[in-house]
Design a protein around this motif. Sequence first.
Motif, PDB file in Angstrom:
ATOM      1  N   ASP A  25      33.576  29.807  46.343  1.00 41.91           N
ATOM      2  CA  ASP A  25      34.420  30.869  47.395  1.00 41.91           C
ATOM      3  C   ASP A  25      35.301  31.543  46.154  1.00 41.91           C
ATOM      4  OD1 ASP A  25      33.949  30.107  49.890  1.00 41.91           O
ATOM      5  OD2 ASP A  25      34.946  28.272  49.634  1.00 41.91           O
ATOM      6  N   VAL A  49      38.813  34.379  45.579  1.00 45.50           N
ATOM      7  CA  VAL A  49      40.139  35.037  45.978  1.00 45.50           C
ATOM      8  C   VAL A  49      40.444  36.254  44.720  1.00 45.50           C
ATOM      9  CG1 VAL A  49      40.868  33.260  47.211  1.00 45.50           C
ATOM     10  CG2 VAL A  49      41.558  33.394  44.752  1.00 45.50           C
ATOM     11  N   LEU A  50      41.252  37.284  45.406  1.00 40.35           N
ATOM     12  CA  LEU A  50      41.458  38.091  44.281  1.00 40.35           C
ATOM     13  C   LEU A  50      43.135  37.875  44.353  1.00 40.35           C
ATOM     14  CD1 LEU A  50      39.913  41.407  45.667  1.00 40.35           C
ATOM     15  CD2 LEU A  50      39.092  39.995  43.858  1.00 40.35           C
ATOM     16  N   PHE A  61      38.775  49.775  45.491  1.00 45.87           N
ATOM     17  CA  PHE A  61      39.471  49.189  46.538  1.00 45.87           C
ATOM     18  C   PHE A  61      39.568  50.119  47.554  1.00 45.87           C
ATOM     19  CE2 PHE A  61      40.464  46.391  43.150  1.00 45.87           C
ATOM     20  CZ  PHE A  61      40.967  45.254  43.665  1.00 45.87           C
ATOM     21  N   ASP A 105      43.596  48.697  52.084  1.00 43.90           N
ATOM     22  CA  ASP A 105      43.561  47.588  51.368  1.00 43.90           C
ATOM     23  C   ASP A 105      44.869  47.680  50.320  1.00 43.90           C
ATOM     24  OD1 ASP A 105      41.757  45.915  52.532  1.00 43.90           O
ATOM     25  OD2 ASP A 105      40.122  46.381  50.854  1.00 43.90           O
ATOM     26  N   TRP A 109      44.464  43.130  38.915  1.00 45.43           N
ATOM     27  CA  TRP A 109      43.919  42.060  39.326  1.00 45.43           C
ATOM     28  C   TRP A 109      43.073  41.289  38.694  1.00 45.43           C
ATOM     29  CZ3 TRP A 109      38.595  41.768  40.572  1.00 45.43           C
ATOM     30  CH2 TRP A 109      38.011  42.919  40.038  1.00 45.43           C
ATOM     31  N   GLN A 141      39.862  38.081  39.380  1.00 43.75           N
ATOM     32  CA  GLN A 141      39.108  37.489  40.435  1.00 43.75           C
ATOM     33  C   GLN A 141      39.054  35.807  40.230  1.00 43.75           C
ATOM     34  OE1 GLN A 141      35.116  38.532  41.098  1.00 43.75           O
ATOM     35  NE2 GLN A 141      34.771  37.777  43.210  1.00 43.75           N
ATOM     36  N   ASP A 180      44.301  37.780  48.026  1.00 46.71           N
ATOM     37  CA  ASP A 180      43.485  38.267  48.899  1.00 46.71           C
ATOM     38  C   ASP A 180      42.643  37.401  49.042  1.00 46.71           C
ATOM     39  OD1 ASP A 180      41.589  39.562  50.620  1.00 46.71           O
ATOM     40  OD2 ASP A 180      42.182  41.438  49.828  1.00 46.71           O
ATOM     41  N   ASN A 181      42.257  36.688  50.235  1.00 43.65           N
ATOM     42  CA  ASN A 181      41.102  35.422  50.539  1.00 43.65           C
ATOM     43  C   ASN A 181      39.842  36.224  50.612  1.00 43.65           C
ATOM     44  OD1 ASN A 181      41.312  36.058  53.250  1.00 43.65           O
ATOM     45  ND2 ASN A 181      41.542  34.037  53.580  1.00 43.65           N
ATOM     46  N   ASP A 182      39.956  37.534  50.711  1.00 41.67           N
ATOM     47  CA  ASP A 182      38.575  38.065  50.869  1.00 41.67           C
ATOM     48  C   ASP A 182      38.036  37.873  52.222  1.00 41.67           C
ATOM     49  OD1 ASP A 182      36.707  40.251  50.080  1.00 41.67           O
ATOM     50  OD2 ASP A 182      35.172  38.637  49.168  1.00 41.67           O
ATOM     51  N   HIS A 183      38.782  37.358  53.105  1.00 34.26           N
ATOM     52  CA  HIS A 183      38.354  36.920  54.517  1.00 34.26           C
ATOM     53  C   HIS A 183      39.329  37.545  55.457  1.00 34.26           C
ATOM     54  CE1 HIS A 183      34.787  34.614  53.367  1.00 34.26           C
ATOM     55  NE2 HIS A 183      35.669  33.985  52.258  1.00 34.26           N
TER      56      HIS A 183
END
Length: 132
Positions: free
Chosen positions: A3, A5-6, A58, A62, A77, A79, A108-111
């Motif tokens: 999994d 995240v950013l 991006f 966002d 940022w 990752q 940001d959990n990308d979900h």
Amino acid sequence: MPDGVLVIFADPVQPDEFLDLVEEVGGERTPDHWANGRLSRGWQHVWVTVPPDCNPYFEPEDLEQYEKKMGAPMLTWAQLAISSAKGSNALAMELIEAAARRWRLIVDNDHGGVFSVEELRAFPPDRLPFGG
């Protein structure tokens, strides 16, 4: 597949600065691998990728959401790819906490979830919203 995240910064964090932090919390730089660094404890792993500059891919919405959440525009940022081993999310949170002591950031959990560090602290360590 880990999994991810950013970590979105409102400060100009240089890649080497973030990798220095990874080393300070017990991780290592991994320049010959697909990630720039790794924090590991037993079977728990967090792989770190830091871009050399702020990539323009991006979405505008966002960027707008990030700015609203942080109160400042995104400047850099990183990752974090998080292994599925039990406790890996808590290890990622440890790195996020260390970064938050130095820089203004959100995650940001990308979900569909964007969280302040304060919001993340409200989750139990085994239920952090990093897995989608």
